[in-house]
Write a protein that holds these residues in place. Structure first.
Motif, short mmCIF file in Angstrom:
data_model
loop_
_atom_site.label_atom_id
_atom_site.label_comp_id
_atom_site.label_asym_id
_atom_site.label_seq_id
_atom_site.Cartn_x
_atom_site.Cartn_y
_atom_site.Cartn_z
N GLU A 163 0.82 -1.21 0.00
CA GLU A 163 0.00 0.00 0.00
C GLU A 163 0.85 1.26 0.00
N TYR A 179 3.19 1.05 -3.80
CA TYR A 179 2.56 1.04 -5.11
C TYR A 179 1.22 1.78 -5.09
N ASP A 180 0.86 2.31 -6.25
CA ASP A 180 -0.48 2.84 -6.44
C ASP A 180 -1.42 1.72 -6.88
N SER A 181 -0.89 0.81 -7.70
CA SER A 181 -1.68 -0.32 -8.17
C SER A 181 -0.75 -1.45 -8.59
N TRP A 220 -9.21 -2.56 -0.86
CA TRP A 220 -8.59 -2.27 -2.15
C TRP A 220 -9.64 -2.31 -3.25
N GLN A 221 -9.38 -1.57 -4.32
CA GLN A 221 -10.27 -1.57 -5.47
C GLN A 221 -9.79 -2.63 -6.47
N ASN A 238 -10.21 -4.32 -10.09
CA ASN A 238 -10.75 -4.13 -11.44
C ASN A 238 -10.54 -5.42 -12.22
N SER A 295 -6.42 -5.77 -12.32
CA SER A 295 -5.53 -4.98 -11.47
C SER A 295 -6.16 -4.69 -10.12
N THR A 309 -6.04 -1.58 -7.15
CA THR A 309 -5.63 -0.21 -6.83
C THR A 309 -5.68 -0.03 -5.32
#
Length: 269
Positions: free
Chosen positions: A196, A199-201, A228-229, A231, A236, A238
């Motif tokens: 976290e 990295y951003d993602s 976390w998001q 996708n 991925s 994020t």
């Protein structure tokens, strides 16, 4: 010798435990009943007596050992702690006077206790307990049940988390995997906290590798628990960045206080 009902329940416990798979519900019921009977007979808690009945002590030890293994299979660590604390008297006090014959379950349980200490981050207790085991006939280097937690502790200190993960498949007994899984849960959370910040993602595949997940659904569940998001279209994850807290500095008050302090100094001089 113990009452007839105790012997009957004891034999039923062994059958329920040795069945494939173990009948955990039946074991739990019998253990509860047997502990009450042993307490009434003065055999629990285990006490060192001048002339103990060897046959009774062997029965008590077997029941406590089955209880300890049953606790792990039931994922009840506090129960394991209680059973093991009672077994320690039989494993230490009675061994030194050569009263009890050795138990084939002793080393597996001693090793389980060591790895339990690791999962609770009780490193000092781990080393103290390990040193107390050194005089045993089978040293840590020779006995696989003791060598396994010793190796896991070394890998933890080195930060070799991939080796800790591999240790699950190399566990000398099935019960060890429960504690290794618990360790991996702690390790995953530490790695996740670093991700976290760093990295951003990340691609899902890379995140799975870093977190030692082989199952995609387990990774997604873990990511959702961390907020976390995910996708799935872009494959991925994020990481949500927490806004830095802004601290309001009372400039006017600080300046006024400093000026007042300066004036006081001038008056002193």
């Amino acid at each position: 010798m113990a009452p007839q009902q105790l012997v009957k329940d004891y034999n039923s416990l062994k059958r329920a435990f040795d069945s494939q798979p173990s009948n955990l519900k039946k074991c739990g019921e019998l253990l509860t009943r047997l502990k009450l009977v042993l307490s009434s007979a003065g055999l629990l808690p285990v006490l060192t007596t001048p002339n103990p009945n060897i046959e009774d002590l062997v029965v008590v030890r077997d029941i406590l050992e089955i209880g300890a293994f049953w606790s792990i299979r039931s994922k009840d660590v506090p129960s394991f702690d209680r059973y093991f604390s009672q077994l320690q008297t039989l494993y230490t006090d009675y061994r030194h006077v050569s009263i009890l014959p050795p138990s084939p379950r002793e080393h597996p349980l001693l090793g389980l206790n060591l790895i339990r200490l690791l999962t609770q981050n009780r490193i000092a207790d781990f080393h103290t307990t390990l040193e107390a085991l050194r005089p045993l006939p089978d040293s840590a280097a020779e006995n696989p049940y003791i060598a396994h937690p010793v190796a896991v502790e070394r890998w933890l200190m080195e930060g070799s988390y991939s080796k800790v993960w591999s240790a699950r498949g190399e566990a000398p007994a099935e019960e060890y995997r429960f504690f290794v899984d618990s360790l991996m849960g702690t390790i995953r959370n530490e790695i996740a906290s670093c991700e976290e910040l760093a990295y951003d993602s990340l691609p899902l595949k890379d995140a799975a590798t870093l977190l030692f997940f082989t199952n995609r659904n387990e990774l997604i569940t873990f990511a959702q628990q961390r907020g976390w998001q995910v996708n799935l279209m872009e494959e991925s994850i994020t990481f949500l960045k927490k806004d830095e807290e802004k601290i309001a500095i009372p400039k006017a008050k600080l300046i006024a206080a400093n000026l007042a302090y300066a004036r006081e100094l001038e008056q002193i001089v």
